[in-house]
Design a protein around this motif. Structure first.
Motif, short mmCIF file in Angstrom:
data_model
loop_
_atom_site.label_atom_id
_atom_site.label_comp_id
_atom_site.label_asym_id
_atom_site.label_seq_id
_atom_site.Cartn_x
_atom_site.Cartn_y
_atom_site.Cartn_z
N TYR A 106 121.59 28.00 -14.36
CA TYR A 106 121.15 26.83 -13.60
C TYR A 106 121.04 25.65 -14.55
O TYR A 106 120.54 25.80 -15.66
CB TYR A 106 119.78 27.09 -12.95
CG TYR A 106 119.79 28.22 -11.96
CD1 TYR A 106 120.29 28.03 -10.68
CD2 TYR A 106 119.31 29.48 -12.32
CE1 TYR A 106 120.32 29.07 -9.78
CE2 TYR A 106 119.32 30.53 -11.42
CZ TYR A 106 119.83 30.32 -10.15
OH TYR A 106 119.85 31.34 -9.25
N ASN A 107 121.48 24.47 -14.10
CA ASN A 107 121.37 23.32 -15.00
C ASN A 107 119.92 22.83 -15.07
O ASN A 107 119.08 23.22 -14.25
CB ASN A 107 122.34 22.20 -14.61
CG ASN A 107 121.96 21.57 -13.28
OD1 ASN A 107 120.79 21.28 -13.03
ND2 ASN A 107 122.94 21.36 -12.41
N ILE A 108 119.66 22.00 -16.05
CA ILE A 108 118.27 21.65 -16.36
C ILE A 108 117.56 20.91 -15.22
O ILE A 108 116.36 21.06 -15.04
CB ILE A 108 118.18 20.86 -17.70
CG1 ILE A 108 116.73 20.76 -18.15
CG2 ILE A 108 118.85 19.51 -17.59
CD1 ILE A 108 116.56 20.39 -19.59
N SER A 109 118.30 20.17 -14.39
CA SER A 109 117.61 19.51 -13.27
C SER A 109 117.15 20.55 -12.26
O SER A 109 116.08 20.42 -11.66
CB SER A 109 118.48 18.48 -12.56
OG SER A 109 119.59 18.15 -13.30
N GLN A 110 117.95 21.61 -12.08
CA GLN A 110 117.53 22.68 -11.16
C GLN A 110 116.35 23.45 -11.74
O GLN A 110 115.41 23.81 -11.03
CB GLN A 110 118.70 23.64 -10.91
CG GLN A 110 119.81 23.05 -10.07
CD GLN A 110 121.02 23.96 -10.03
OE1 GLN A 110 121.53 24.39 -11.07
NE2 GLN A 110 121.50 24.26 -8.83
N VAL A 111 116.42 23.70 -13.06
CA VAL A 111 115.37 24.45 -13.74
C VAL A 111 114.02 23.74 -13.62
O VAL A 111 112.98 24.36 -13.41
CB VAL A 111 115.74 24.65 -15.23
CG1 VAL A 111 114.55 25.10 -16.05
CG2 VAL A 111 116.88 25.63 -15.36
N SER A 112 114.06 22.38 -13.72
CA SER A 112 112.80 21.64 -13.75
C SER A 112 112.37 21.16 -12.36
O SER A 112 111.37 20.49 -12.22
CB SER A 112 112.94 20.44 -14.68
OG SER A 112 113.92 19.57 -14.17
N ASP A 113 113.16 21.52 -11.33
CA ASP A 113 112.83 21.06 -9.98
C ASP A 113 111.84 22.02 -9.32
O ASP A 113 112.22 23.09 -8.85
CB ASP A 113 114.12 20.98 -9.15
CG ASP A 113 113.84 20.59 -7.71
OD1 ASP A 113 112.71 20.15 -7.42
OD2 ASP A 113 114.75 20.74 -6.87
N PHE A 114 110.56 21.62 -9.26
CA PHE A 114 109.61 22.57 -8.69
C PHE A 114 109.48 22.48 -7.18
O PHE A 114 108.56 23.01 -6.60
CB PHE A 114 108.25 22.54 -9.39
CG PHE A 114 107.77 21.20 -9.81
CD1 PHE A 114 107.59 20.92 -11.15
CD2 PHE A 114 107.50 20.23 -8.88
CE1 PHE A 114 107.15 19.68 -11.55
CE2 PHE A 114 107.06 18.98 -9.27
CZ PHE A 114 106.88 18.70 -10.62
N HIS A 115 110.45 21.80 -6.55
CA HIS A 115 110.50 21.89 -5.09
C HIS A 115 111.54 22.90 -4.64
O HIS A 115 111.62 23.22 -3.46
CB HIS A 115 110.81 20.51 -4.49
CG HIS A 115 109.67 19.57 -4.64
ND1 HIS A 115 108.52 19.68 -3.88
CD2 HIS A 115 109.44 18.55 -5.50
CE1 HIS A 115 107.67 18.74 -4.26
NE2 HIS A 115 108.20 18.06 -5.24
N ASN A 116 112.31 23.38 -5.60
CA ASN A 116 113.30 24.40 -5.29
C ASN A 116 112.62 25.76 -5.21
O ASN A 116 112.14 26.28 -6.21
CB ASN A 116 114.37 24.40 -6.39
CG ASN A 116 115.52 25.31 -6.04
OD1 ASN A 116 115.34 26.34 -5.39
ND2 ASN A 116 116.70 24.93 -6.46
N MET A 117 112.56 26.33 -4.01
CA MET A 117 111.82 27.58 -3.85
C MET A 117 112.69 28.81 -4.14
O MET A 117 112.29 29.94 -3.86
CB MET A 117 111.22 27.66 -2.43
CG MET A 117 110.23 26.54 -2.11
SD MET A 117 109.01 26.18 -3.38
CE MET A 117 107.71 27.32 -2.93
N ALA A 118 113.90 28.58 -4.67
CA ALA A 118 114.77 29.73 -4.96
C ALA A 118 114.80 30.08 -6.44
O ALA A 118 115.07 31.23 -6.80
CB ALA A 118 116.18 29.44 -4.47
N ILE A 119 114.54 29.09 -7.30
CA ILE A 119 114.62 29.38 -8.73
C ILE A 119 113.21 29.61 -9.28
O ILE A 119 112.47 28.67 -9.56
CB ILE A 119 115.30 28.23 -9.49
CG1 ILE A 119 116.69 27.98 -8.88
CG2 ILE A 119 115.43 28.57 -10.97
CD1 ILE A 119 117.37 26.75 -9.42
N ASN A 120 112.82 30.86 -9.38
CA ASN A 120 111.48 31.19 -9.89
C ASN A 120 111.50 32.60 -10.48
O ASN A 120 112.56 33.17 -10.72
CB ASN A 120 110.46 31.06 -8.76
CG ASN A 120 110.86 31.86 -7.54
OD1 ASN A 120 111.31 33.00 -7.68
ND2 ASN A 120 110.71 31.29 -6.36
N SER A 121 110.31 33.16 -10.66
CA SER A 121 110.21 34.46 -11.32
C SER A 121 110.99 35.57 -10.62
O SER A 121 111.31 36.59 -11.22
CB SER A 121 108.74 34.85 -11.43
OG SER A 121 108.07 34.66 -10.20
#
Lengths: 141, 329
Positions: free
Chosen positions: A51-66
């Motif tokens: 995932y690119n860094i904007s996706q990594v740092s986007d905490f509204h994205n509920m798909a990229i997490n633990s």
């Protein structure tokens, strides 16, 4: 005071409080080091786990997490070998989670040495709860 | 400067701003004794626009960091009562499992507003015992009961300020166990350490000296949070970038807070901190009600109501406390 007779003490030079204190401190230090390395890797490489860094740092994205992290030994090993920032943070966070647990394990050593059966059982129940939350519940859900 | 570079700088600034927020939460949390997470969740949700799921996830992780960080200093001084801690953790860890599974249910049904409302209420209620604490360093003796003997609740520590060895006997273990279960539920549900409830359990129910209570509660918070964290992890409530920034910030902040705490001589300054916390509590409560459209007001009115309520609450507690001190002296 309550059970002085028949209590075997630990050898004098083994100071359990001091060991616990060092365990906690080194756990936190180790964890923070992994987290910082992970963050640096994310910024240097501009991505983590594909995932690119904007996706990594986007905490509204509920798909990229633990949930996307593979917690198997081979998964973590591969993540670390690929210098994946997410896996460094993961190791850091799990070291942190295990740090207080290690003190419960240490207390078991003390209770065994003191032949304090009641507290030995209680400490084992606490560990059971912890591992129930870690190993059993995820499989039920 | 090209586009890639500027967006990278923007993200770096975002990361640092969360670290700064974490430092603020850590300082305030340790100065008031409520813990960083209690401040961090409102801060992240109200001012950073973080979804509450990720805010509680990051807070729970930060709670472990601060607990372990400060417990390392306390256990060395031999004030922490490991036996009391381990015994009560049976209840807190069970509670944490129940609490975090409840959180999973709540989020699965998109009932986020409930978390906001409960969070607001818990924050406001935990201010009351925290404000009133600290009158007695060592509690008045109570007669030992059956649980004191069975669960070996006698202990002693060296008090550096009183310059003497303090002996104590804990009572009503069963009652503390019950309170700890609820402390665990709250911890798992809201992603906080719920130190205020833990202190209440040992302070009020078990009649332990304040130093023992605070340090033992701190030791227990880490294990309680570790239980909840693993469930949060598998449910995907932990946003790695956010949790990393928050953990570092709160850890740093609680170290700074501990250093400041020793130097604060004017106790009245603490009332400002309590004021900020009650403002956050009312804001969380209102935000929950607004989200569910139980309450329909403009955001300016929301802030105004929070401010007035916060001032009223802290004013009331301040007056009550001052009067209490006058009677005591």
């Amino acid at each position: 005071m309550l059970r002085t007779r028949g209590v075997r003490r630990l050898p004098r030079d083994v100071n359990i409080d001091r060991i616990a204190s060092y365990t906690l401190r080194s756990g936190v230090l180790l964890s923070v080091s992994f987290i910082i390395v992970g963050i640096i890797l994310i910024f240097v490489k501009g991505e983590a786990s594909g995932y690119n860094i904007s996706q990594v740092s986007d905490f509204h994205n509920m798909a990229i997490n633990s949930k996307i992290i593979s917690l198997s030994f081979s998964g973590i090993g591969a993540g670390l070998a690929h210098l994946d920032g997410f896996y460094f943070i993961t190791v850091g966070l799990w070291v942190l989670i295990f740090t207080p647990i290690s003190v419960v394990v240490l207390s078991i050593v003390t209770f065994v040495a003191e032949e304090n059966r009641l507290y030995l059982i209680m400490a084992i129940i606490v560990l059971f709860n912890l591992f129930f939350a870690m190993l059993v519940i995820p499989r039920l859900m | 400067m090209n586009l890639v570079m500027s967006s990278l700088l923007f993200i770096a600034a975002k990361f640092l701003s969360i670290v700064v927020g974490g430092v603020f939460a850590g300082v305030l949390g340790s100065l008031t004794g409520l813990g960083g997470a209690t401040v961090l969740v409102p801060l992240l949700t109200l001012f950073y626009g973080v979804p509450i799921i990720y805010a509680t996830g990051a807070s729970l992780i930060s709670t472990i960091a601060t607990s372990a960080g400060s417990a390392s200093a306390y256990t060395k001084q031999k004030i922490t009562n490991i036996k009391v801690g381990v015994g009560l953790e049976i209840a807190t860890t069970t509670g944490a499992i129940v609490g975090s599974l409840t959180a999973v249910e709540v989020y699965d049904h998109k009932l986020q507003w409930i978390i906001y409302v409960i969070f607001g209420l818990v924050l406001l209620m935990s201010l009351i015992p925290t404000v009133q604490r600290g009158k007695y360093e060592v509690p008045q003796d109570r007669k030992a009961d059956w649980s004191s003997k069975l669960f070996q609740l006698a202990g002693s520590y060296h008090d550096a300020r009183l310059k003497k060895q303090v002996n104590y006997v804990g009572v009503r273990w069963w009652l503390a166990e019950l309170i700890m279960f609820f402390a665990g539920v709250i911890s798992g549900l809201l992603g906080i350490g719920s130190g205020a409830l833990k202190v209440l359990g040992m302070d009020w129910a078990m009649n332990l000296p304040m130093k023992v209570t605070t340090t033992t509660s701190n030791f227990m918070i880490g294990i309680t949070a570790a239980t909840g964290s693993s469930i949060y992890w598998y449910e995907g409530y932990i946003q790695l970038f956010l949790a990393a920034a928050a953990a570092i910030g709160v850890l740093l902040g609680s170290f700074i807070g501990a250093k400041i705490l020793v130097r604060i001589t004017n106790k009245d300054i603490r009332w400002i901190f309590f004021g900020i916390l009650s403002f956050l509590g009312v804001e969380m409560l209102l935000k929950g009600l607004i989200t569910d459209r139980i309450l329909i007001i403009s955001s300016a009115l929301e802030v105004a109501i929070s401010l007035i309520a916060a001032v009223a609450m802290i004013g009331g507690l301040y007056v009550k406390n001052q009067r209490g001190e006058k009677i005591a002296s």
